[in-house]
Write a protein that holds these residues in place. Sequence first.
Motif, PDB file in Angstrom:
ATOM      1  N   GLY A 276       0.778  -1.232   0.000  1.00 23.27           N
ATOM      2  CA  GLY A 276       0.000   0.000   0.000  1.00 23.27           C
ATOM      3  C   GLY A 276       0.812   1.285   0.000  1.00 23.27           C
ATOM      4  O   GLY A 276       0.260   2.361   0.186  1.00 23.27           O
ATOM      5  N   ILE A 277       2.130   1.205  -0.218  1.00 21.68           N
ATOM      6  CA  ILE A 277       2.965   2.409  -0.249  1.00 21.68           C
ATOM      7  C   ILE A 277       3.810   2.375  -1.521  1.00 21.68           C
ATOM      8  O   ILE A 277       4.570   1.427  -1.741  1.00 21.68           O
ATOM      9  CB  ILE A 277       3.876   2.508   0.990  1.00 21.68           C
ATOM     10  N   TYR A 278       3.684   3.432  -2.331  1.00 24.70           N
ATOM     11  CA  TYR A 278       4.363   3.500  -3.623  1.00 24.70           C
ATOM     12  C   TYR A 278       5.148   4.799  -3.737  1.00 24.70           C
ATOM     13  O   TYR A 278       4.745   5.834  -3.212  1.00 24.70           O
ATOM     14  CB  TYR A 278       3.341   3.429  -4.764  1.00 24.70           C
ATOM     15  N   LEU A 279       6.266   4.738  -4.443  1.00 22.38           N
ATOM     16  CA  LEU A 279       7.087   5.914  -4.724  1.00 22.38           C
ATOM     17  C   LEU A 279       7.292   6.020  -6.224  1.00 22.38           C
ATOM     18  O   LEU A 279       7.386   4.996  -6.918  1.00 22.38           O
ATOM     19  CB  LEU A 279       8.460   5.792  -4.056  1.00 22.38           C
ATOM     20  N   PRO A 280       7.407   7.249  -6.747  1.00 20.76           N
ATOM     21  CA  PRO A 280       7.735   7.396  -8.170  1.00 20.76           C
ATOM     22  C   PRO A 280       9.063   6.703  -8.477  1.00 20.76           C
ATOM     23  O   PRO A 280      10.012   6.785  -7.697  1.00 20.76           O
ATOM     24  CB  PRO A 280       7.835   8.906  -8.357  1.00 20.76           C
ATOM     25  N   ALA A 281       9.134   6.028  -9.616  1.00 17.74           N
ATOM     26  CA  ALA A 281      10.332   5.247  -9.965  1.00 17.74           C
ATOM     27  C   ALA A 281      11.574   6.111 -10.089  1.00 17.74           C
ATOM     28  O   ALA A 281      12.671   5.672  -9.781  1.00 17.74           O
ATOM     29  CB  ALA A 281      10.082   4.473 -11.264  1.00 17.74           C
ATOM     30  N   GLN A 282      11.426   7.366 -10.516  1.00 19.88           N
ATOM     31  CA  GLN A 282      12.595   8.221 -10.691  1.00 19.88           C
ATOM     32  C   GLN A 282      13.135   8.756  -9.371  1.00 19.88           C
ATOM     33  O   GLN A 282      14.244   9.253  -9.306  1.00 19.88           O
ATOM     34  CB  GLN A 282      12.306   9.375 -11.653  1.00 19.88           C
ATOM     35  N   GLU A 283      12.363   8.670  -8.308  1.00 26.09           N
ATOM     36  CA  GLU A 283      12.821   9.130  -6.990  1.00 26.09           C
ATOM     37  C   GLU A 283      13.661   8.035  -6.349  1.00 26.09           C
ATOM     38  O   GLU A 283      13.365   6.862  -6.467  1.00 26.09           O
ATOM     39  CB  GLU A 283      11.627   9.446  -6.077  1.00 26.09           C
ATOM     40  N   SER A 284      14.719   8.444  -5.694  1.00 26.00           N
ATOM     41  CA  SER A 284      15.565   7.452  -5.038  1.00 26.00           C
ATOM     42  C   SER A 284      15.583   7.732  -3.533  1.00 26.00           C
ATOM     43  O   SER A 284      16.449   8.434  -3.047  1.00 26.00           O
ATOM     44  CB  SER A 284      16.983   7.486  -5.607  1.00 26.00           C
ATOM     45  N   ALA A 285      14.596   7.230  -2.851  1.00 27.61           N
ATOM     46  CA  ALA A 285      14.568   7.376  -1.395  1.00 27.61           C
ATOM     47  C   ALA A 285      15.642   6.471  -0.816  1.00 27.61           C
ATOM     48  O   ALA A 285      15.833   5.341  -1.258  1.00 27.61           O
ATOM     49  CB  ALA A 285      13.201   6.988  -0.852  1.00 27.61           C
ATOM     50  N   THR A 286      16.371   6.967   0.157  1.00 25.42           N
ATOM     51  CA  THR A 286      17.494   6.211   0.673  1.00 25.42           C
ATOM     52  C   THR A 286      17.102   5.156   1.687  1.00 25.42           C
ATOM     53  O   THR A 286      17.778   4.175   1.834  1.00 25.42           O
ATOM     54  CB  THR A 286      18.529   7.152   1.319  1.00 25.42           C
ATOM     55  N   ASP A 287      16.024   5.365   2.416  1.00 29.87           N
ATOM     56  CA  ASP A 287      15.686   4.416   3.461  1.00 29.87           C
ATOM     57  C   ASP A 287      14.192   4.102   3.453  1.00 29.87           C
ATOM     58  O   ASP A 287      13.384   4.842   4.007  1.00 29.87           O
ATOM     59  CB  ASP A 287      16.114   4.969   4.823  1.00 29.87           C
ATOM     60  N   TRP A 288      13.851   2.999   2.856  1.00 26.52           N
ATOM     61  CA  TRP A 288      12.457   2.614   2.748  1.00 26.52           C
ATOM     62  C   TRP A 288      11.870   2.273   4.113  1.00 26.52           C
ATOM     63  O   TRP A 288      10.679   2.434   4.327  1.00 26.52           O
ATOM     64  CB  TRP A 288      12.317   1.440   1.789  1.00 26.52           C
ATOM     65  N   ASP A 289      12.694   1.783   5.043  1.00 24.82           N
ATOM     66  CA  ASP A 289      12.204   1.482   6.392  1.00 24.82           C
ATOM     67  C   ASP A 289      11.639   2.749   7.037  1.00 24.82           C
ATOM     68  O   ASP A 289      10.555   2.731   7.624  1.00 24.82           O
ATOM     69  CB  ASP A 289      13.320   0.946   7.295  1.00 24.82           C
ATOM     70  N   LEU A 290      12.386   3.841   6.948  1.00 24.85           N
ATOM     71  CA  LEU A 290      11.934   5.101   7.544  1.00 24.85           C
ATOM     72  C   LEU A 290      10.664   5.604   6.872  1.00 24.85           C
ATOM     73  O   LEU A 290       9.747   6.084   7.545  1.00 24.85           O
ATOM     74  CB  LEU A 290      13.026   6.168   7.437  1.00 24.85           C
ATOM     75  N   ILE A 291      10.607   5.499   5.558  1.00 25.55           N
ATOM     76  CA  ILE A 291       9.418   5.954   4.836  1.00 25.55           C
ATOM     77  C   ILE A 291       8.207   5.135   5.244  1.00 25.55           C
ATOM     78  O   ILE A 291       7.134   5.688   5.505  1.00 25.55           O
ATOM     79  CB  ILE A 291       9.647   5.906   3.309  1.00 25.55           C
ATOM     80  N   GLU A 292       8.378   3.815   5.345  1.00 25.67           N
ATOM     81  CA  GLU A 292       7.232   2.984   5.736  1.00 25.67           C
ATOM     82  C   GLU A 292       6.797   3.299   7.168  1.00 25.67           C
ATOM     83  O   GLU A 292       5.609   3.437   7.444  1.00 25.67           O
ATOM     84  CB  GLU A 292       7.539   1.494   5.605  1.00 25.67           C
ATOM     85  N   ALA A 293       7.739   3.447   8.084  1.00 27.54           N
ATOM     86  CA  ALA A 293       7.390   3.746   9.478  1.00 27.54           C
ATOM     87  C   ALA A 293       6.662   5.079   9.587  1.00 27.54           C
ATOM     88  O   ALA A 293       5.634   5.187  10.263  1.00 27.54           O
ATOM     89  CB  ALA A 293       8.646   3.752  10.352  1.00 27.54           C
ATOM     90  N   ALA A 294       7.176   6.111   8.912  1.00 25.85           N
ATOM     91  CA  ALA A 294       6.552   7.437   8.980  1.00 25.85           C
ATOM     92  C   ALA A 294       5.193   7.459   8.289  1.00 25.85           C
ATOM     93  O   ALA A 294       4.305   8.206   8.695  1.00 25.85           O
ATOM     94  CB  ALA A 294       7.471   8.478   8.355  1.00 25.85           C
ATOM     95  N   THR A 295       5.020   6.644   7.259  1.00 26.09           N
ATOM     96  CA  THR A 295       3.740   6.594   6.552  1.00 26.09           C
ATOM     97  C   THR A 295       2.711   5.819   7.359  1.00 26.09           C
ATOM     98  O   THR A 295       1.568   6.242   7.481  1.00 26.09           O
ATOM     99  CB  THR A 295       3.922   5.950   5.158  1.00 26.09           C
ATOM    100  N   ARG A 296       3.120   4.701   7.921  1.00 24.92           N
ATOM    101  CA  ARG A 296       2.179   3.875   8.695  1.00 24.92           C
ATOM    102  C   ARG A 296       1.770   4.537  10.007  1.00 24.92           C
ATOM    103  O   ARG A 296       0.624   4.442  10.411  1.00 24.92           O
ATOM    104  CB  ARG A 296       2.792   2.513   9.008  1.00 24.92           C
ATOM    105  N   ARG A 297       2.716   5.159  10.690  1.00 23.27           N
ATOM    106  CA  ARG A 297       2.456   5.822  11.980  1.00 23.27           C
ATOM    107  C   ARG A 297       3.166   7.170  11.991  1.00 23.27           C
ATOM    108  O   ARG A 297       4.352   7.248  12.301  1.00 23.27           O
ATOM    109  CB  ARG A 297       2.970   4.977  13.144  1.00 23.27           C
ATOM    110  N   PRO A 298       2.480   8.263  11.658  1.00 21.18           N
ATOM    111  CA  PRO A 298       3.122   9.582  11.614  1.00 21.18           C
ATOM    112  C   PRO A 298       3.759   9.994  12.952  1.00 21.18           C
ATOM    113  O   PRO A 298       4.691  10.783  12.964  1.00 21.18           O
ATOM    114  CB  PRO A 298       1.975  10.529  11.245  1.00 21.18           C
TER     115      PRO A 298
END
Length: 185
Positions: free
Chosen positions: A34-56
Amino acid sequence: MLPVQPSTAARSGYSRSSLYRATEKGNLIRIARGIYLPAQESATDWDLIEAATRRPESSICLTSALSYHDLVDTIPNTLDVAIPRGSRSPATDQAITWHHFDPSTFDIGRDTIPIEGSDLRIGIYSPERCIADAFRLRGHVGYETARDALKEWLRRGGKPNRLIQIGLQLPRAKTPLLRALEMLT
């Protein structure tokens, strides 16, 4: 760049079905359920993105925060994230360990940092709070980790008074923290 979720797809110009089609075409990358990023974006830490998205309200804690502050040499196997007690631990695809902290002490020593490669922010505890948590939860993180972090923090010029003030506000932190400070100073 904010992650796209099925519930927020319309704000990003996607319908739910076009969201899935964009993923199949490679325009979006699925980083977690349920969490998607644009392919051209290079987020460095998917763990942090998932944690912040799931629980702000989530905050990096324990060994992960000590490592972030360069107080320990340990590289954590999972991202340690605190959420207020009473919150449900979300199911995650990434290597995240959810910890439940008392809501009355949750914000003590808490700040936020930006997540590189995204527009998100995530909470993180101060070095003093991390050390106090390491001592009060030493059965979980290990006494050596707490002691080593305290030694490094003192070597860098940390002020014991600030640490003691935080330790007094947290349950089960005062006594082990005072004993360790007594031995090291």
